[in-house]
Design an enzyme around this catalytic site. Sequence first.
Site, PDB file in Angstrom:
ATOM      1  N   LYS A   1       0.831  -1.214   0.000  1.00 13.05           N
ATOM      2  CA  LYS A   1       0.000   0.000   0.000  1.00 13.05           C
ATOM      3  C   LYS A   1       0.860   1.256   0.000  1.00 13.05           C
ATOM      4  O   LYS A   1       0.505   2.261  -0.620  1.00 13.05           O
ATOM      5  CB  LYS A   1      -0.923   0.009   1.215  1.00 13.05           C
TER       6      LYS A   1
ATOM      7  N   GLU B   1      -3.032   7.415   7.692  1.00 11.83           N
ATOM      8  CA  GLU B   1      -3.966   8.210   6.889  1.00 11.83           C
ATOM      9  C   GLU B   1      -4.846   9.008   7.820  1.00 11.83           C
ATOM     10  O   GLU B   1      -5.152   8.557   8.933  1.00 11.83           O
ATOM     11  CB  GLU B   1      -4.879   7.298   6.050  1.00 11.83           C
TER      12      GLU B   1
ATOM     13  N   HIS C   1     -15.059  -2.726   8.661  1.00 12.39           N
ATOM     14  CA  HIS C   1     -14.317  -2.211   7.507  1.00 12.39           C
ATOM     15  C   HIS C   1     -14.231  -3.209   6.361  1.00 12.39           C
ATOM     16  O   HIS C   1     -13.331  -3.127   5.530  1.00 12.39           O
ATOM     17  CB  HIS C   1     -12.908  -1.760   7.907  1.00 12.39           C
TER      18      HIS C   1
ATOM     19  N   ARG D   1      -7.011  -7.770  -9.383  1.00 12.01           N
ATOM     20  CA  ARG D   1      -7.717  -9.039  -9.597  1.00 12.01           C
ATOM     21  C   ARG D   1      -9.186  -8.733  -9.830  1.00 12.01           C
ATOM     22  O   ARG D   1      -9.599  -7.586  -9.748  1.00 12.01           O
ATOM     23  CB  ARG D   1      -7.567  -9.904  -8.342  1.00 12.01           C
TER      24      ARG D   1
HETATM   25  P1  ADP Z   1      -8.132  -3.592   3.379  1.00 13.97           P
HETATM   26  O1  ADP Z   1      -7.284  -3.738   2.143  1.00 13.97           O
HETATM   27  O2  ADP Z   1      -7.448  -4.108   4.614  1.00 13.97           O
HETATM   28  O3  ADP Z   1      -9.526  -4.104   3.225  1.00 13.97           O
HETATM   29  P2  ADP Z   1      -8.644  -0.802   2.713  1.00 13.97           P
HETATM   30  O4  ADP Z   1      -7.510   0.133   2.604  1.00 13.97           O
HETATM   31  O5  ADP Z   1      -9.220  -1.332   1.439  1.00 13.97           O
HETATM   32  O6  ADP Z   1      -8.227  -2.020   3.675  1.00 13.97           O
HETATM   33  O7  ADP Z   1      -9.806  -0.148   3.574  1.00 13.97           O
HETATM   34  C1  ADP Z   1     -10.932  -0.894   3.969  1.00 13.97           C
HETATM   35  C2  ADP Z   1     -12.016   0.016   4.487  1.00 13.97           C
HETATM   36  O8  ADP Z   1     -11.545   0.770   5.611  1.00 13.97           O
HETATM   37  C3  ADP Z   1     -12.509   1.082   3.532  1.00 13.97           C
HETATM   38  O9  ADP Z   1     -13.458   0.601   2.634  1.00 13.97           O
HETATM   39  C4  ADP Z   1     -13.090   2.105   4.500  1.00 13.97           C
HETATM   40  O10 ADP Z   1     -14.323   1.691   5.007  1.00 13.97           O
HETATM   41  C5  ADP Z   1     -12.117   2.069   5.636  1.00 13.97           C
HETATM   42  N1  ADP Z   1     -11.066   3.090   5.453  1.00 13.97           N
HETATM   43  C6  ADP Z   1      -9.903   2.947   4.789  1.00 13.97           C
HETATM   44  N2  ADP Z   1      -9.197   4.091   4.805  1.00 13.97           N
HETATM   45  C7  ADP Z   1      -9.918   4.986   5.510  1.00 13.97           C
HETATM   46  C8  ADP Z   1      -9.719   6.354   5.918  1.00 13.97           C
HETATM   47  N3  ADP Z   1      -8.617   7.019   5.598  1.00 13.97           N
HETATM   48  N4  ADP Z   1     -10.696   6.943   6.651  1.00 13.97           N
HETATM   49  C9  ADP Z   1     -11.804   6.274   7.011  1.00 13.97           C
HETATM   50  N5  ADP Z   1     -12.053   5.001   6.669  1.00 13.97           N
HETATM   51  C10 ADP Z   1     -11.123   4.346   5.932  1.00 13.97           C
END
Ligand code: ADP
Length: 646
Positions: free
Chosen positions: A116, A200, A235, A291
């Site tokens: 990431k 973040e 999440h 993917r």
């Molecule tokens: P993973 O790959 O572990 O699933 P992601 O980066 O795709 O993690 O994030 C998963 C979820 O977490 C997002 O869809 C959102 O709901 C929440 N999320 C991610 N980043 C943020 C952020 N900066 N602020 C608030 N919620 C976030």
Amino acid sequence: MPRKILVANRGEIACRIIATARRLGFLSVAVYSEADAGARHVRLADEALPIGPAAAAQSYLSIPALIAAARRSGAWAVHPGYGFLSENAAFARACAEAGLVFIGPPPEAIAAMGDKARAKALMQAAGVPLVPGYHGEAQAPEVLAAEAARIGWPVLIKASAGGGGKGMKVAADAAAFPAALESAQREAQAAFGDSRVLLEKYLQQPRHIEVQVFADTHGHVLHLFERDCSLQRRHQKVVEEAPAPGLDPARRAAMGEAAVAAARAVGYVGAGTVEFIAEGDGFFFMEMNTRLQVEHPVTEAITGLDLVEWQIRVADGEALPLRQEAVLLRGHAIEMRLYAEDPARDFLPATGRLGLLRLPRGEGVRVDSGVEEGDAVTPYYDPMLAKIIAWGEDRAVALARLRAALAGCAVGGVRSNLDLLRGIAAHPGFAAAELDTGFIARHPALLEAPPPAPPEAWAAAALALWQRDAPGGAAPWLALPGWRLNGPAAAAPLALAEGAEIRRLAVAPLPGCGLRVEGMAVVPDGPDAVRLDGHRQGWAVRWQGDALWLWLGGRVHGFRVPDLLAPAAGEAAGEGSLRAPIPGRVIRVLVEAGQAVARGAPLLVLEAMKTELTLPAPRAGVVESLRVSPGLMVEEGAVLVTLRPD
Ligand code: ADP
């Protein structure tokens, strides 16, 4: 001889890929672990090969086992599905080295987006907007704390190598940061063998909007519009729809362009998804999934395209069949994920045998599933049972169809999130498209355990039991004592239990066919319906030993024939013990024998269905004995730790 595609996956996605492979004239090769020998994907494929034990690490995640299976079957190509090895650059390389076509992006693109932090650096260079944050190399806690303070609280800590929500922690303020950081690093190290994190800004009410992109080997890159995946638990996605409600055309175009730029920046080929987090008018790159996504069917529904077909064609060297202008968006589609899990217990994954399973059909409704009635849901893999997708000319029609489809669903034998999905579909806030990632948490009533069975269900269950125990079929009560022509009968009451409640129901056979139960006339009407005081309803009855799964009035009720001589629950249960709530593997023991613990203190970590569960002490006391060690597989109900009073 037709070319063969080996599907290096299982469950619904393996079934879905096999369907397209077959439609395009390929033969399909399934692979299976010992737990999956009779699974639906194995039965659907033209051929199937064993790849090892149930544990994914030794089967679906074993590159040598999969390459050997592909060689043995003479496969032309390998489709990795999603999850497992789908975003593993080493697997893509191993396929190429074995002379197999990998149906996915080049290993370099997987590697570039797999981290990431690295992906964010690349995206920044390509001019794609990022969430304010920190994704640098320096990982010293002081540096991270200073960066977090600069970003502003609350801050989200994410594992650089992360996925599936693992290693993700929110720190509300500077005081909470050190502990959150340590816990994120520990989880990241355990899950990915890599403790690096990024930071973040934690957005308060964001939407998750992602763009489906496609690229070929001829330099064409396009997007297939966006999906809104804001409805999440822990999440992780539960509901997805396309297009994103309320997204104006200018922003749609801007997000599409940003996603295409992201794909170009890494030399992308094949299907990919660029995930953004959106708040207000802003949208920010989160990550790219290299993917096919679980939620790709909603994109297929609004574009009329088969994404797996495109993946196979691109892997075969063909150019994309359409230009961007020719990709049309029609109508609206919503997908809901049916999981074996318990929303009332923090979405604890559930296992068991699917004693009763009904999946809907209907105009505009698509169901992708990897299981059938009678299948076992094991602790080894992801607990998703099926995806229910509804399409309509507009969102209201899609939603109405989805509600009807969910009403036609039934799951018995394993706890599921069906009631949660129905609750969401019926919620005025969802109908009004008030979507953000906090929706489910904001409406805790959605998570409540279902109400106990109504009198109608007890009455129908009594009829089911009567039918089961009667010798001789159609008018079985003729043989039972207590039946009297014309008169009120004096049959013994029937005992049934739902959970801890045991009832003895007064029954009397009705002339002809049927039973009077506590004053209600219950009359079977063909094999699939029953009349309750004249109200005709669909029903289904499934017995598993003395457990009954009864589908009635759109709900499944679990009853059992009680053993009236058994000791009361809890009496012999060893109150001071920690038992495994579900089958799983012990990954960490957090206490030692002789240690004093408070009620609720974490005792050990169990891994089940991709989730880590930290199990708390059922009461305060001293650890008397540890019955398990890391690595051990345990059955549901097994005693893990015994406690004695302090
Ligand atoms: P993973 O790959 O572990 O699933 P992601 O980066 O795709 O993690 O994030 C998963 C979820 O977490 C997002 O869809 C959102 O709901 C929440 N999320 C991610 N980043 C943020 C952020 N900066 N602020 C608030 N919620 C976030």
